[in-house]
Design a protein around this motif. Structure first.
Motif, short mmCIF file in Angstrom:
data_model
loop_
_atom_site.label_atom_id
_atom_site.label_comp_id
_atom_site.label_asym_id
_atom_site.label_seq_id
_atom_site.Cartn_x
_atom_site.Cartn_y
_atom_site.Cartn_z
N THR A 1 36.79 9.25 49.70
CA THR A 1 35.42 9.08 50.21
C THR A 1 34.97 10.31 50.98
O THR A 1 33.78 10.66 50.98
N GLY A 2 35.93 11.00 51.62
CA GLY A 2 35.58 12.21 52.35
C GLY A 2 35.06 13.31 51.45
O GLY A 2 34.15 14.06 51.83
N THR A 3 35.58 13.41 50.23
CA THR A 3 35.11 14.41 49.29
C THR A 3 33.66 14.15 48.90
O THR A 3 32.83 15.07 48.86
N PHE A 4 33.32 12.88 48.63
CA PHE A 4 31.94 12.54 48.31
C PHE A 4 31.03 12.77 49.51
O PHE A 4 29.89 13.24 49.35
N ARG A 5 31.53 12.46 50.69
CA ARG A 5 30.72 12.66 51.89
C ARG A 5 30.46 14.15 52.12
O ARG A 5 29.33 14.55 52.44
N GLU A 6 31.48 14.97 51.95
CA GLU A 6 31.30 16.41 52.13
C GLU A 6 30.41 17.00 51.05
O GLU A 6 29.66 17.95 51.30
N PHE A 7 30.50 16.46 49.84
CA PHE A 7 29.63 16.94 48.77
C PHE A 7 28.16 16.68 49.12
O PHE A 7 27.30 17.55 48.91
N ALA A 8 27.90 15.49 49.63
CA ALA A 8 26.52 15.16 50.02
C ALA A 8 26.02 16.07 51.14
O ALA A 8 24.82 16.37 51.21
N ALA A 9 26.94 16.53 51.98
CA ALA A 9 26.55 17.37 53.11
C ALA A 9 26.39 18.84 52.74
O ALA A 9 25.74 19.59 53.48
N THR A 10 26.96 19.27 51.61
CA THR A 10 26.99 20.71 51.33
C THR A 10 26.40 21.12 49.98
O THR A 10 26.24 22.32 49.73
N TRP A 11 26.06 20.18 49.10
CA TRP A 11 25.69 20.57 47.75
C TRP A 11 24.43 21.44 47.70
O TRP A 11 24.31 22.31 46.84
N ARG A 12 23.51 21.23 48.62
CA ARG A 12 22.30 22.06 48.61
C ARG A 12 22.62 23.52 48.93
O ARG A 12 21.97 24.43 48.40
N ALA B 1 30.90 22.39 39.84
CA ALA B 1 32.34 22.57 40.03
C ALA B 1 32.63 23.25 41.37
O ALA B 1 33.51 22.81 42.13
N VAL B 2 31.90 24.33 41.68
CA VAL B 2 32.12 25.01 42.96
C VAL B 2 31.74 24.12 44.14
O VAL B 2 32.50 24.02 45.10
N PRO B 3 30.58 23.45 44.12
CA PRO B 3 30.30 22.50 45.21
C PRO B 3 31.37 21.42 45.36
O PRO B 3 31.69 21.02 46.47
N ALA B 4 31.93 20.95 44.24
CA ALA B 4 32.97 19.94 44.30
C ALA B 4 34.23 20.50 44.95
O ALA B 4 34.89 19.82 45.76
N VAL B 5 34.58 21.72 44.62
CA VAL B 5 35.76 22.36 45.21
C VAL B 5 35.57 22.58 46.72
O VAL B 5 36.49 22.36 47.51
N VAL B 6 34.37 22.99 47.11
CA VAL B 6 34.08 23.16 48.53
C VAL B 6 34.19 21.83 49.27
O VAL B 6 34.80 21.74 50.35
#
Length: 218
Positions: A64-75, A40-45
């Protein structure tokens, strides 16, 4: 002249229509990503960074930007997501326990702990609301930096922060009455309001970073 006026009117109308569309699309993307709970927090970020690009750079591809940012920041954000889920769960359990004790009758301990729990819950909520704004302001920073900047964003505008907290609390109550809006606006509206309330007037663009007053002038 007439053609120019018509185009201007149409452009303003399309821009106005983009707001509810992007709120709904971004909300759906973040809701899907947040389904495992610990994400949830990674998704909000991710949503906050996508909204930052939309509001400040005109990038309308928030879904699509939300999914792209999630892929870039989830780790970077997944450990914080796990910690956040644990903290929220503890606060909910604690609040439920204290309310049950108060309902059973006067309880001095519950009367003392209930306000303390409310203050801690409000502080955690404000920190989480400022986090997606900080993640956009300092895109290349780590989570510790984002948390520090989130605290700074809240502290520099306490009146706006408290107003934001009140609005979000009212919205959460509304979601309880109308649960069908949760997949569309449950995450997107608080993140959007956080950008408007805490991120207005900042000068920190993508990749510029910085926590503190100096970041506002970069």
């Amino acid at each position: 002249m007439t053609t120019r006026r018509r185009r201007g009117w149409e452009q303003r109308l399309l821009a106005a229509m983009a707001y509810p569309a992007n709120l709904a699309l971004g909300g759906v993307a973040a809701f899907i990503l947040a389904l495992p709970v610990i994400t949830a927090v990674p998704a909000v970020v991710a949503l906050g960074r996508a909204y930052g690009s939309w509001l400040r750079e005109g990038d309308d591809a928030v879904f699509t930007g939300t999914f792209r940012e999630f892929a870039a920041t989830w780790r970077r954000t997944l450990p914080l997501g796990v910690a956040g889920a644990v903290v929220v769960a503890l606060l909910v359990v604690n609040a439920t326990f204290l309310l049950d004790r108060l309902d059973a009758g006067p309880d001095p301990l519950a009367l003392v702990l209930a306000p303390a729990t409310a203050v801690v819950g409000a502080a955690v909520t404000l920190l989480l609301l400022g986090l997606p704004v900080a993640a956009h302001r300092s895109r290349d920073a780590d989570v510790k930096h984002w948390l520090a900047e989130s605290g700074y964003l809240v502290a520099r505008r306490p009146v706006r922060a408290l107003a934001l907290l009140a609005i979000v609390a009212a919205f959460v109550f509304t979601c309880g009455l109308l649960p069908t809006i949760v997949p569309f606006l449950g995450l997107s509206l608080p993140v959007y309001l956080a950008h408007v309330s805490l991120g207005q007037g900042d000068g920190a663009g993508p990749g510029r970073g910085g926590t503190g007053p100096e970041a506002d002038h970069r």
